[in-house]
Scaffold this motif. Sequence first.
Motif, PDB file in Angstrom:
ATOM      1  N   LYS A 144      -9.954 -18.634 -65.463  1.00 36.19           N
ATOM      2  CA  LYS A 144     -10.865 -19.723 -65.140  1.00 36.19           C
ATOM      3  C   LYS A 144     -11.923 -19.195 -64.180  1.00 36.19           C
ATOM      4  CE  LYS A 144      -9.183 -23.806 -64.626  1.00 36.19           C
ATOM      5  NZ  LYS A 144      -8.459 -24.993 -64.076  1.00 36.19           N
ATOM      6  N   ASN A 145     -13.161 -19.283 -64.600  1.00 37.19           N
ATOM      7  CA  ASN A 145     -14.284 -18.794 -63.797  1.00 37.19           C
ATOM      8  C   ASN A 145     -14.110 -17.336 -63.391  1.00 37.19           C
ATOM      9  OD1 ASN A 145     -15.495 -21.387 -63.844  1.00 37.19           O
ATOM     10  ND2 ASN A 145     -14.257 -22.028 -62.080  1.00 37.19           N
ATOM     11  N   GLY A 146     -13.588 -16.549 -64.327  1.00 37.15           N
ATOM     12  CA  GLY A 146     -13.439 -15.126 -64.072  1.00 37.15           C
ATOM     13  C   GLY A 146     -12.213 -14.745 -63.272  1.00 37.15           C
TER      14      GLY A 146
END
Length: 279
Positions: A144-146
């Motif tokens: 999630k988000n990198g």
Amino acid sequence: KMAIQGPSGSGKTYSALLTAHGLTGDWKKIAVLDTENGSAHLYSDLGEYLVLNMTPPYSPEEYMEAIKSASEQGIECLIIDSISSEWSGQGGILDIHSNIPGNSFAAWSKVTPRHNAFIQSILQSNLHIIATMRSKTDYVMNEKNGKHVPEKVGLKAVQREDVEYEFTIVMELSQRHIATISKDRTGLFKNKPEVSLSAEVGKLIAQWCNSGGGDDTDNVEIVQENFTNRINSCLSVAELMELYNNNSEQHVSHRDLFIKRKNQINVKLNTYSNNELHH
């Protein structure tokens, strides 16, 4: 007869209430058999549904009496929240079995008929019944988000093995409150691996029930009508394209409707832009 299973926090009670309202159209025709320490009262702002509080022992007979009571009170949809307590709760089947002296295997011959009678009371009831089940939980790492973050997921339902075979529809809720269809005898959710439970889903199921609950042609027509409404409710081209890309099985049958809705949206956008210029 519908089952909703999921880990703690997945929204089983709330989702069941929304679906029940779609089924009945009247909050006063809904009752919740609450074995979860009063959790059903948390959503009392939704409407005036009835709550039947249940405390230990969670014996099959107590559940059966509650189902009978709901029917006698004119309830149309009973949410049993949850049936996991009948199996693993205080005074439930596993607890009863463990307290029978003697041979453990022989003890099952005494408790199994009691559990089977409970299941039959659900299946033979004249009510719509939505049963929730807790899932044993585990954690998986999702990106999630990198970043990799742990996410709680539900595994096996806390109930007797293969209990899901007894229900018409079985849905598994995730922590995102999205339901995965694991069993569907209605055909309403064919090619729809995920769905967000709502009153609209309840209305769709009610239509299937009222149509006789067995005509595949009717089921297909209802699903197609529902998808048409989803196309017409799109307010932007981006939203329309997302619906198109996520439903490849509808491309051929709804191609003209997709194009028509795209043109309608573009006309509205152009009209708005022209009005802005004139002002």
